[in-house]
Motif scaffolding. Sequence first.
Motif, PDB file in Angstrom:
ATOM      1  N   ILE A  12       0.853  -1.185   0.000  1.00  0.00           N
ATOM      2  CA  ILE A  12       0.000   0.000   0.000  1.00  0.00           C
ATOM      3  C   ILE A  12       0.892   1.239   0.000  1.00  0.00           C
ATOM      4  CG2 ILE A  12      -1.722   1.291   1.317  1.00  0.00           C
ATOM      5  CD1 ILE A  12      -2.518  -1.474   2.541  1.00  0.00           C
ATOM      6  N   GLN A  13       0.778   2.046  -1.032  1.00  0.00           N
ATOM      7  CA  GLN A  13       1.595   3.255  -1.108  1.00  0.00           C
ATOM      8  C   GLN A  13       0.679   4.474  -1.125  1.00  0.00           C
ATOM      9  OE1 GLN A  13       4.372   2.459  -4.344  1.00  0.00           O
ATOM     10  NE2 GLN A  13       5.702   1.433  -2.901  1.00  0.00           N
ATOM     11  N   ASP A  14       0.459   5.013   0.055  1.00  0.00           N
ATOM     12  CA  ASP A  14      -0.448   6.130   0.271  1.00  0.00           C
ATOM     13  C   ASP A  14       0.282   7.474   0.172  1.00  0.00           C
ATOM     14  OD1 ASP A  14       1.091   6.051   2.565  1.00  0.00           O
ATOM     15  OD2 ASP A  14      -0.542   5.360   3.848  1.00  0.00           O
ATOM     16  N   SER A  15      -0.399   8.553   0.525  1.00  0.00           N
ATOM     17  CA  SER A  15       0.216   9.884   0.445  1.00  0.00           C
ATOM     18  C   SER A  15       1.388  10.024   1.422  1.00  0.00           C
ATOM     19  CB  SER A  15      -0.823  10.973   0.689  1.00  0.00           C
ATOM     20  OG  SER A  15      -1.401  10.823   1.969  1.00  0.00           O
ATOM     21  N   GLU A  16       1.326   9.335   2.544  1.00  0.00           N
ATOM     22  CA  GLU A  16       2.438   9.352   3.494  1.00  0.00           C
ATOM     23  C   GLU A  16       3.690   8.752   2.846  1.00  0.00           C
ATOM     24  OE1 GLU A  16       3.715   7.599   7.896  1.00  0.00           O
ATOM     25  OE2 GLU A  16       1.851   6.932   6.981  1.00  0.00           O
ATOM     26  N   TYR A  17       3.499   7.735   2.031  1.00  0.00           N
ATOM     27  CA  TYR A  17       4.611   7.115   1.309  1.00  0.00           C
ATOM     28  C   TYR A  17       5.303   8.153   0.419  1.00  0.00           C
ATOM     29  CZ  TYR A  17       7.111   4.394  -2.169  1.00  0.00           C
ATOM     30  OH  TYR A  17       8.084   3.904  -3.010  1.00  0.00           O
ATOM     31  N   GLY A  18       4.536   8.874  -0.356  1.00  0.00           N
ATOM     32  CA  GLY A  18       5.094   9.881  -1.252  1.00  0.00           C
ATOM     33  C   GLY A  18       5.883  10.948  -0.514  1.00  0.00           C
ATOM     34  N   ARG A  19       5.344  11.422   0.594  1.00  0.00           N
ATOM     35  CA  ARG A  19       6.036  12.433   1.396  1.00  0.00           C
ATOM     36  C   ARG A  19       7.329  11.867   1.992  1.00  0.00           C
ATOM     37  NH1 ARG A  19       0.737  13.278   3.046  1.00  0.00           N
ATOM     38  NH2 ARG A  19       1.103  12.153   4.986  1.00  0.00           N
ATOM     39  N   THR A  20       7.261  10.627   2.435  1.00  0.00           N
ATOM     40  CA  THR A  20       8.434   9.998   3.052  1.00  0.00           C
ATOM     41  C   THR A  20       9.533   9.769   2.020  1.00  0.00           C
ATOM     42  OG1 THR A  20       7.045   8.952   4.726  1.00  0.00           O
ATOM     43  CG2 THR A  20       9.242   8.017   4.405  1.00  0.00           C
ATOM     44  N   VAL A  21       9.168   9.326   0.836  1.00  0.00           N
ATOM     45  CA  VAL A  21      10.162   9.119  -0.227  1.00  0.00           C
ATOM     46  C   VAL A  21      10.869  10.438  -0.544  1.00  0.00           C
ATOM     47  CG1 VAL A  21      10.439   8.612  -2.689  1.00  0.00           C
ATOM     48  CG2 VAL A  21       9.090   7.088  -1.244  1.00  0.00           C
ATOM     49  N   GLU A  68      15.451   8.938  11.145  1.00  0.00           N
ATOM     50  CA  GLU A  68      14.316   9.115  10.222  1.00  0.00           C
ATOM     51  C   GLU A  68      14.242   7.970   9.220  1.00  0.00           C
ATOM     52  OE1 GLU A  68      13.074  13.069   8.510  1.00  0.00           O
ATOM     53  OE2 GLU A  68      15.008  13.646   9.395  1.00  0.00           O
ATOM     54  N   HIS A  69      15.398   7.558   8.722  1.00  0.00           N
ATOM     55  CA  HIS A  69      15.434   6.461   7.758  1.00  0.00           C
ATOM     56  C   HIS A  69      15.003   5.149   8.415  1.00  0.00           C
ATOM     57  CE1 HIS A  69      17.828   3.950   4.646  1.00  0.00           C
ATOM     58  NE2 HIS A  69      16.603   4.154   4.217  1.00  0.00           N
ATOM     59  N   THR A  70      15.418   4.941   9.660  1.00  0.00           N
ATOM     60  CA  THR A  70      15.025   3.733  10.394  1.00  0.00           C
ATOM     61  C   THR A  70      13.509   3.668  10.551  1.00  0.00           C
ATOM     62  OG1 THR A  70      17.133   3.656  11.574  1.00  0.00           O
ATOM     63  CG2 THR A  70      15.290   2.481  12.575  1.00  0.00           C
ATOM     64  N   LEU A  71      12.878   4.784  10.888  1.00  0.00           N
ATOM     65  CA  LEU A  71      11.426   4.838  11.005  1.00  0.00           C
ATOM     66  C   LEU A  71      10.761   4.557   9.656  1.00  0.00           C
ATOM     67  CD1 LEU A  71       8.901   5.349  12.679  1.00  0.00           C
ATOM     68  CD2 LEU A  71       9.183   7.794  12.215  1.00  0.00           C
ATOM     69  N   ALA A  72      11.307   5.126   8.584  1.00  0.00           N
ATOM     70  CA  ALA A  72      10.759   4.873   7.243  1.00  0.00           C
ATOM     71  C   ALA A  72      10.884   3.400   6.880  1.00  0.00           C
ATOM     72  CB  ALA A  72      11.477   5.743   6.217  1.00  0.00           C
ATOM     73  N   GLN A  73      11.999   2.775   7.247  1.00  0.00           N
ATOM     74  CA  GLN A  73      12.180   1.345   6.973  1.00  0.00           C
ATOM     75  C   GLN A  73      11.132   0.509   7.725  1.00  0.00           C
ATOM     76  OE1 GLN A  73      16.437   0.002   7.183  1.00  0.00           O
ATOM     77  NE2 GLN A  73      16.782   2.188   7.504  1.00  0.00           N
ATOM     78  N   GLU A  74      10.895   0.856   8.974  1.00  0.00           N
ATOM     79  CA  GLU A  74       9.903   0.118   9.771  1.00  0.00           C
ATOM     80  C   GLU A  74       8.506   0.245   9.162  1.00  0.00           C
ATOM     81  OE1 GLU A  74      10.360   1.742  13.696  1.00  0.00           O
ATOM     82  OE2 GLU A  74      12.321   0.789  13.982  1.00  0.00           O
ATOM     83  N   THR A  75       8.149   1.462   8.767  1.00  0.00           N
ATOM     84  CA  THR A  75       6.838   1.673   8.141  1.00  0.00           C
ATOM     85  C   THR A  75       6.769   0.951   6.804  1.00  0.00           C
ATOM     86  OG1 THR A  75       6.708   3.827   9.225  1.00  0.00           O
ATOM     87  CG2 THR A  75       5.150   3.421   7.438  1.00  0.00           C
ATOM     88  N   GLY A  76       7.869   0.967   6.068  1.00  0.00           N
ATOM     89  CA  GLY A  76       7.920   0.248   4.795  1.00  0.00           C
ATOM     90  C   GLY A  76       7.633  -1.228   4.967  1.00  0.00           C
ATOM     91  N   ARG A  77       8.250  -1.840   5.963  1.00  0.00           N
ATOM     92  CA  ARG A  77       8.014  -3.275   6.209  1.00  0.00           C
ATOM     93  C   ARG A  77       6.582  -3.530   6.674  1.00  0.00           C
ATOM     94  NH1 ARG A  77      13.434  -2.903   7.902  1.00  0.00           N
ATOM     95  NH2 ARG A  77      12.853  -2.411  10.030  1.00  0.00           N
TER      96      ARG A  77
END
Length: 99
Positions: A12-21, A68-77
């Motif tokens: 699932i790639q929502d708007s939060e995904y786009g902002r995080t990328v 920040e990257h660690t949090l993004a990785q956790e959300t990604g998984r």
Amino acid sequence: MYAVIFRAKPGIQDSEYGRTVTRMRELAFEKYGCLDFISATEGEGEQEVTISYWPNAQAISAWKSDAEHTLAQETGRAKWYDSYIVQVVEIKREYKFNS
């Protein structure tokens, strides 16, 4: 020079995904010395490939452990990816052609 190859099956790639990328890309360049960052999606979103280029292995390690990257990785998984593989490679040789 080194490259990090990230290949993923998107979830699932929502708007939060786009902002995080966008933020992760900015962070990689501004704080960790990323040299280039290229992404492509293949097969109607069935596979995502991102290649980032780095001056050395230390920059990659620092980037990987950034909070920040660690949090993004956790959300990604948890949400954004069904699966992924990360490969870190050293570039031994490079060839170019310019017309």
